[in-house]
Design a protein around this motif. Structure first.
Motif, mmCIF file in Angstrom:
data_model
loop_
_atom_site.group_PDB
_atom_site.id
_atom_site.type_symbol
_atom_site.label_atom_id
_atom_site.label_comp_id
_atom_site.label_asym_id
_atom_site.label_seq_id
_atom_site.Cartn_x
_atom_site.Cartn_y
_atom_site.Cartn_z
ATOM 1 N N ARG A 1 -87.639 -24.328 143.886
ATOM 2 C CA ARG A 1 -86.891 -23.493 142.952
ATOM 3 C C ARG A 1 -85.400 -23.561 143.280
ATOM 4 N NH1 ARG A 1 -88.684 -17.562 142.802
ATOM 5 N NH2 ARG A 1 -90.257 -18.383 141.348
ATOM 6 N N ILE A 2 -84.614 -23.857 142.244
ATOM 7 C CA ILE A 2 -83.166 -23.878 142.378
ATOM 8 C C ILE A 2 -82.586 -22.821 141.447
ATOM 9 C CG2 ILE A 2 -81.058 -25.227 142.092
ATOM 10 C CD1 ILE A 2 -82.716 -27.711 142.766
ATOM 11 N N VAL A 3 -81.816 -21.926 142.012
ATOM 12 C CA VAL A 3 -81.175 -20.863 141.243
ATOM 13 C C VAL A 3 -79.703 -21.222 141.047
ATOM 14 C CG1 VAL A 3 -80.505 -18.429 141.226
ATOM 15 C CG2 VAL A 3 -82.770 -19.097 142.054
ATOM 16 N N ILE A 4 -79.227 -21.047 139.836
ATOM 17 C CA ILE A 4 -77.828 -21.311 139.502
ATOM 18 C C ILE A 4 -77.202 -20.003 139.050
ATOM 19 C CG2 ILE A 4 -76.236 -22.601 138.017
ATOM 20 C CD1 ILE A 4 -78.470 -24.707 137.711
ATOM 21 N N ILE A 5 -76.158 -19.576 139.734
ATOM 22 C CA ILE A 5 -75.459 -18.352 139.355
ATOM 23 C C ILE A 5 -74.284 -18.726 138.459
ATOM 24 C CG2 ILE A 5 -74.252 -16.295 140.160
ATOM 25 C CD1 ILE A 5 -75.683 -16.568 142.803
ATOM 26 N N MET B 1 -81.616 -16.143 132.406
ATOM 27 C CA MET B 1 -81.532 -14.685 132.446
ATOM 28 C C MET B 1 -80.129 -14.280 131.987
ATOM 29 S SD MET B 1 -83.446 -13.874 136.051
ATOM 30 C CE MET B 1 -85.140 -14.410 136.354
ATOM 31 N N LEU B 2 -80.010 -13.815 130.752
ATOM 32 C CA LEU B 2 -78.729 -13.392 130.206
ATOM 33 C C LEU B 2 -78.475 -11.921 130.515
ATOM 34 C CD1 LEU B 2 -78.774 -15.135 126.706
ATOM 35 C CD2 LEU B 2 -77.631 -15.912 128.794
ATOM 36 N N ASN B 3 -77.222 -11.506 130.386
ATOM 37 C CA ASN B 3 -76.822 -10.122 130.677
ATOM 38 C C ASN B 3 -77.293 -9.690 132.062
ATOM 39 O OD1 ASN B 3 -75.662 -9.595 128.002
ATOM 40 N ND2 ASN B 3 -77.779 -9.712 127.293
ATOM 41 N N SER B 4 -77.308 -10.640 132.979
ATOM 42 C CA SER B 4 -77.813 -10.387 134.337
ATOM 43 C C SER B 4 -76.706 -10.708 135.342
ATOM 44 C CB SER B 4 -79.051 -11.232 134.627
ATOM 45 O OG SER B 4 -80.087 -10.927 133.710
ATOM 46 N N GLU B 5 -76.270 -9.695 136.056
ATOM 47 C CA GLU B 5 -75.189 -9.853 137.013
ATOM 48 C C GLU B 5 -75.722 -9.860 138.436
ATOM 49 O OE1 GLU B 5 -70.881 -7.859 138.226
ATOM 50 O OE2 GLU B 5 -72.173 -6.902 136.723
ATOM 51 N N VAL B 6 -75.378 -10.896 139.190
ATOM 52 C CA VAL B 6 -75.792 -10.970 140.591
ATOM 53 C C VAL B 6 -74.959 -9.968 141.381
ATOM 54 C CG1 VAL B 6 -75.885 -12.431 142.642
ATOM 55 C CG2 VAL B 6 -76.499 -13.374 140.405
ATOM 56 N N VAL B 7 -75.635 -9.118 142.143
ATOM 57 C CA VAL B 7 -74.944 -8.086 142.921
ATOM 58 C C VAL B 7 -74.880 -8.430 144.403
ATOM 59 C CG1 VAL B 7 -75.440 -6.261 141.279
ATOM 60 C CG2 VAL B 7 -77.091 -6.741 143.095
ATOM 61 N N ALA B 8 -75.787 -9.305 144.864
ATOM 62 C CA ALA B 8 -75.778 -9.678 146.283
ATOM 63 C C ALA B 8 -76.578 -10.947 146.493
ATOM 64 C CB ALA B 8 -76.346 -8.559 147.149
#
Length: 454
Positions: free
Chosen positions: A2-6, A74-81
Motif C-alpha cells: 500500500r502506497i499512500v499519497i498525501i 479520499m476528498l475533503n480529508s485533511e492529514v493531521v499527523a
C-alpha cells in the motif's frame, strides 16, 4: 503493498497514475484536503479571460476517473499527523453533516502537499488587505473582490503577476504592477525580450520597479483607501493581490524529516527523504539546476509531473530491488502568452548568470516567417541564445513571437542545454532541407554562426 499519497495536486496525481500503470497490484490511496483534484493555480486568469466559466472546471482529474483506474481517493480529508515509526497517516474527513477521524497504514508514503502563498515581509495593516489565489477557495474570494474593483494592485512582476495583469487589463481595470527588482520578469527574460513585450503594454497598466508596499492609506473616516509604496507613491487600489511564487507546505513533516535551508524537504537524487519509506515531490522539493551545483525551488507543473513519475518509479524499485532513476537536472523551461505575444525561456538568462559565477555572452536575432518552414502567415520570431564565453556551451535561450507554432523551438533549445551542446555543434547540426519546405541553412544554424562570428 500500500502506497499512500498525501495531496491530490498535479504531482500526486502523476505519482498515483504511474504507480498503478507500473504495478496494477499496488494499493494506491490519495488523501486530498479539498474537493478538487489537480486544480490549476492559474484558473483565475482562465475565468477572467473567458476560457472557462467556473473555477472548479479547471482540474485535471475527477475522483470517478481515478477510481476507474483502480486508485482510491479520499476528498475533503485533511492529514493531521504522520507516525513514521508505525507507518500510519492520521486524517480527518469533513462533510456538511459530519467530521470523521481515521488512520491508514502505509508501506510507502509520497508527500505531495504542494505549496501555499506565505507572506512575511509586510506590516500588519498591509497584510490584512492582501488577496491571494493559490487554492480554489482563495481564487473564489479573489474573483469576487476583482469583479467589484476598478483598480487592482499586483505585487510581483514575474510570470505569475504579468499573466494576471494581462487578464485584468482586458477587463478594462486600472492595473498597477509592483516589484522589488529593477527588471521585469527576472530569472526568465532579459532586457531585449522585455522591451519588445513592453511595446504592447496597454495604457491601463502601470509598472513600479524597485518598489514594495510600505503601508496602507485611510480616508477621512479611517477606512482603507489604498496603498503607499516604499518610494512614497500612493495608489488608490480597491484590491491588492499577492502574485509571488509560493512556499512549500512542510508543517506536517518538519519535526521528523530533514529540510533544506530554503524550507523544502531534503531528498537524495531519487527524491527519497531522510526516512527511506517516504518520498517528496512537486512543490515540496528543490531540484538541480543545469550547469550549476545549485538546486532551485521552481514550482512548475512540468516539474510536478516529472517528480511524481520518478518518485513512483523509485519507490517501486526500492521494493523490487531494481535500478532507481535519478532526477535529471532541469532547464526551468517556461512559456506564457502576454499581451498578444508568446514568450518562452529555458536555462540561465544573461541577467542572472553572474549570480552563479558564470561569464556568458549572447546573441539575439529576429527572424521573419519566411526563414521558417513554409508558411503563408506573416510573423516574426526573436531568438536569444546565452552561452559560456570560454567553452561556448549553450546555457540558455529565450523566444518572443506572435506565432504559437514557433514555441516548439524552446523545447529544441532545452535539449541543447541539457546535452551541453556548443555553438560549433549547433552551427553544423544536421537539420532537414527540402526546397519546397525550408532553406538549406536552418535558422538555428544561422543563429549559432552569427554568435561565432561575433
Amino acid at each position: 503493498m500500500r502506497i499512500v499519497i498525501i495531496g491530490g495536486s498535479h504531482a500526486g496525481l502523476a505519482a498515483a497514475r504511474h504507480l498503478k500503470k507500473s504495478d496494477p497490484k499496488v494499493d494506491v490511496i490519495i488523501i486530498e484536503k479539498s474537493s478538487v483534484l489537480g486544480y490549476v493555480a492559474s484558473s483565475l486568469n482562465l475565468v477572467l479571460e473567458g476560457y472557462i466559466d467556473h473555477l472548479q472546471d479547471s482540474r485535471t482529474a475527477t475522483a470517478s476517473e481515478l477510481l476507474s483506474e483502480g486508485i482510491n481517493v479520499m476528498l475533503n480529508s485533511e492529514v493531521v499527523a504522520i507516525d513514521p515509526k508505525r507507518k500510519l497517516v492520521q486524517f480527518k474527513t469533513s462533510t456538511a453533516s459530519f467530521v470523521q477521524e481515521d488512520e491508514v497504514a502505509y508501506d510507502g508514503l509520497i508527500l505531495a502537499m504542494g505549496s501555499s502563498t506565505f507572506r512575511t515581509e509586510f506590516s500588519e495593516d498591509v497584510e490584512a488587505h492582501i488577496t491571494t489565489y493559490k487554492t480554489i477557495a482563495q481564487s473564489r474570494n479573489a474573483l469576487a473582490n476583482i469583479r467589484s474593483a476598478s483598480t487592482v494592485a499586483i505585487i510581483g512582476a514575474g510570470l505569475i503577476g504579468f499573466e494576471l495583469a494581462e487578464s485584468l487589463s482586458g477587463q478594462q481595470k486600472e492595473v498597477h504592477l509592483i516589484d522589488r527588482m529593477d527588471t521585469l520578469l527576472f530569472r526568465y527574460f532579459d532586457q531585449e525580450i522585455a522591451e519588445i513585450l513592453m511595446a504592447r503594454f496597454p495604457d491601463n497598466l502601470r509598472i513600479y520597479l524597485n518598489s514594495n508596499v510600505a503601508h496602507t492609506q485611510q480616508d477621512d473616516r479611517g477606512n482603507y483607501s489604498g496603498i503607499v509604496l516604499s518610494n512614497g507613491t500612493q495608489i488608490d487600489a480597491d484590491v491588492v493581490i499577492y502574485a509571488v511564487n509560493p512556499r512549500p507546505n512542510v508543517a506536517l513533516v518538519e519535526d521528523f524529516l530533514a529540510l533544506n535551508l530554503d524550507g523544502t524537504i531534503k531528498t537524495d537524487d531519487y527524491l527519497q527523504t531522510s526516512d527511506p519509506s517516504i518520498y517528496a515531490i512537486g512543490d515540496l522539493v528543490s531540484i538541480p539546476f543545469n550547469h550549476s551545483d545549485s538546486s532551485l525551488y521552481i514550482p512548475l507543473v512540468t516539474n510536478a509531473y516529472r517528480t511524481g513519475i520518478i518518485a513512483a518509479t523509485n519507490l517501486l524499485a526500492s521494493v523490487n530491488d531494481s535500478p532507481k532513476i535519478p532526477f535529471p537536472k532541469m532547464q526551468r523551461t517556461v512559456v506564457s502568452k502576454l499581451f498578444g505575444y508568446y514568450v518562452s525561456s529555458s536555462g540561465i538568462n544573461e541577467t542572472e548568470a553572474p549570480y552563479y559565477g558564470f561569464k556568458v555572452d549572447s546573441i539575439t536575432k529576429t527572424f521573419h516567417s519566411s526563414a521558417f518552414f513554409s508558411s503563408e502567415e506573416n510573423f516574426e520570431v526573436t531568438l536569444k541564445l546565452i552561452y559560456d564565453q570560454e567553452s561556448q556551451i549553450i546555457m540558455g535561450g529565450q523566444i518572443i513571437t506572435s506565432d504559437r507554432g514557433s514555441l516548439e523551438i524552446i523545447n529544441t533549445i532545452s535539449t541543447l542545454i541539457q546535452s551541453e551542446a556548443t555553438l560549433q555543434q549547433l552551427a553544423t547540426m544536421d537539420y532537414f532541407f527540402n526546397p519546397t519546405i525550408s532553406f538549406p541553412l536552418h535558422f538555428l544554424n544561422q543563429l549559432a554562426i552569427d554568435a561565432l562570428i561575433k
